[in-house]
Design an enzyme around this catalytic site. Structure first.
Site, PDB file in Angstrom:
ATOM      1  N   ASP A   1       0.171   5.844   0.537  1.00 48.64           N
ATOM      2  CA  ASP A   1      -0.971   6.282   1.331  1.00 48.64           C
ATOM      3  C   ASP A   1      -0.539   7.927   0.840  1.00 48.64           C
ATOM      4  O   ASP A   1       1.066   7.927   1.317  1.00 48.64           O
ATOM      5  CB  ASP A   1      -0.891   6.277   2.873  1.00 48.64           C
TER       6      ASP A   1
ATOM      7  N   GLU B   1      -2.914  10.193   3.103  1.00 52.76           N
ATOM      8  CA  GLU B   1      -4.195  10.657   4.406  1.00 52.76           C
ATOM      9  C   GLU B   1      -4.148  11.926   4.880  1.00 52.76           C
ATOM     10  O   GLU B   1      -2.658  12.783   5.233  1.00 52.76           O
ATOM     11  CB  GLU B   1      -4.095   9.502   5.090  1.00 52.76           C
TER      12      GLU B   1
ATOM     13  N   GLU C   1       1.176  -0.649   0.268  1.00 53.42           N
ATOM     14  CA  GLU C   1       0.458   0.248   0.064  1.00 53.42           C
ATOM     15  C   GLU C   1       0.538   1.440  -0.304  1.00 53.42           C
ATOM     16  O   GLU C   1       2.069   1.130   0.673  1.00 53.42           O
ATOM     17  CB  GLU C   1      -0.707   0.061   1.707  1.00 53.42           C
TER      18      GLU C   1
END
Length: 297
Positions: A106, A108, A104
Site C-alpha cells: 500500500d 495511501e 497487499e
C-alpha cells in the site's frame, strides 16, 4: 537526494536494457474503472479520479503479476483535503472477510489538517499485508516536497528479496524477505494494480474528529505516465516461472540498495517519519511482530 535519484533511475534504465524496454503501459490500455464511473476519467496516459458527496472512484489493472516494478506520477488533491484518502496499491484477490488470505502493498495519502486548523497537509501511509494480515503501518509527514502543486513519482518494487516503496526515486521503506525464519512474505499470490479516491472521515483525520468539508468538492486526484515492468501471471505455472532465478529481479544488484540510497532513505525516515509500528510499545505491549527485530535494509 539528487544523487540517490540518479542511482535509482540508472537501475531502472538497466532493467529496461535487460528486458528490452520498460513498458509504458498507459492507463487506457491497462486499467478499467470499477467504481464511481461518472467520477472516473481514463485517458490514454492520464487519469482523473473525483470525489464528491455522492461517490468516489476507483480503477484497477487488467493483468495480474508476480514481482516487478510499477510506477505512476500522481498529483494529490490541493487545498482542504482533510479526511480525503487517495490510494495507490497492489493486491491479490480477496476471497472473503471470514477467510481472508490476500497479499497487499500500500501507498495511501491521507488528507490532514493541523489541530488549530491553520495548515493542510498529507500523511503518507504505507502498509503490507501477507496472508490477510497487515498491521505493519509506517507513516510519513509529506513535507519534504509539495504533493499537490506538481506530479511526483510513486514506485513499488517487489522481488523475492524485498519490497521497496519509493517517492521520486528515493526509497522511503523496505520490507525484507525473512520467510526462511518463519516470517511471511508475499511470494506466491499474483497481484493487480489499484488506485482510488474516497471519503474516510470516520478515521483518516484526527481519528475521525475532522469531517470532510464538502464545500470544497469536487476533490480531484490526477495521475500520469503509468509504467510497469512485471512478470505477468497467466496461471498456476506462472508461480514457478516468476520465481525462476533467471528473471532480471533476481540479479545481485536488486538484493540490497546502495550506500547512497540507504543514506537518503535514512535521512527521509529520520526527519519525516511520524509512525512506525515497530516502535509502538503501547500497541504491542512490547510483543512486537518478529520482523521488527530483523534488519530491513
Amino acid at each position: 537526494m539528487a544523487t540517490a535519484r540518479i542511482l535509482f533511475l540508472a537501475i531502472i534504465s538497466l532493467i529496461g536494457l535487460q528486458q528490452g524496454a520498460l513498458v509504458n503501459a498507459t492507463f487506457a490500455s491497462r486499467m478499467k474503472c470499477t467504481w464511481g464511473y461518472d467520477n472516473c476519467q481514463i485517458g490514454d496516459d492520464a487519469v482523473k479520479l473525483i470525489l464528491n458527496k455522492w461517490s468516489g472512484a476507483a480503477i484497477e489493472g487488467f493483468g495480474d503479476f508476480l514481482y516487478g516494478y510499477i510506477d505512476m506520477r500522481i498529483k494529490l488533491v490541493p487545498g482542504n483535503s482533510a479526511a480525503v484518502v487517495t490510494t495507490y496499491y497492489t493486491s491479490s484477490a480477496w476471497t472473503s472477510k471470514e477467510s481472508d488470505t490476500h497479499d497487499e502493498i500500500d501507498f495511501e495519502f491521507l488528507g490532514n489538517v493541523s489541530s488549530d486548523g491553520s495548515e493542510f497537509y498529507y500523511t503518507l501511509h504505507t502498509n503490507i499485508f501477507v496472508n490477510g494480515v497487515g498491521n505493519r503501518e509506517e507513516q510519513f509527514r509529506m513535507s519534504w516536497y509539495n504533493p499537490t502543486s506538481d506530479y511526483h513519482n510513486y514506485t513499488i518494487f517487489w522481488n523475492p528479496y524485498m519490497v521497496v516503496w519509493s517517492v521520486d526515486g528515493n526509497a522511503i521503506r523496505v520490507f525484507r524477505n525473512y520467510e526462511d525464519q518463519g516470517i511471511p512474505f508475499p511470494k506466491y499470490k499474483p497481484q493487480k494494480v489499484y488506485t482510488s479516491i474516497w471519503n474516510a472521515d470516520d478515521w483518516a483525520c484526527q481519528g475521525g474528529a475532522v469531517k470532510t468539508n464538502w464545500t470544497y468538492m469536487p476533490f480531484v486526484a490526477n495521475y500520469l505516465n503509468y509504467v510497469e515492468n512485471v512478470c505477468p501471471y497467466s496461471g498456476p505455472n506462472s508461480v514457478q516461472v516468476c520465481n525462476d532465478p533467471s528473471n532480471w529481479y533476481f540479479n545481485a544488484q536488486y538484493k540490497q540498495m546502495t550506500a547512497d540510497q540507504l543514506k537518503t532513505m535514512n535521512d527521509i525516515r529520520s526527519k519525516y517519519q511520524v509512525y512506525n509500528y515497530c516502535t509502538d510499545t503501547k500497541r504491542f505491549n512490547g510483543n512486537f511482530p518478529p520482523e521488527c527485530s530483523k534488519p530491513q535494509y
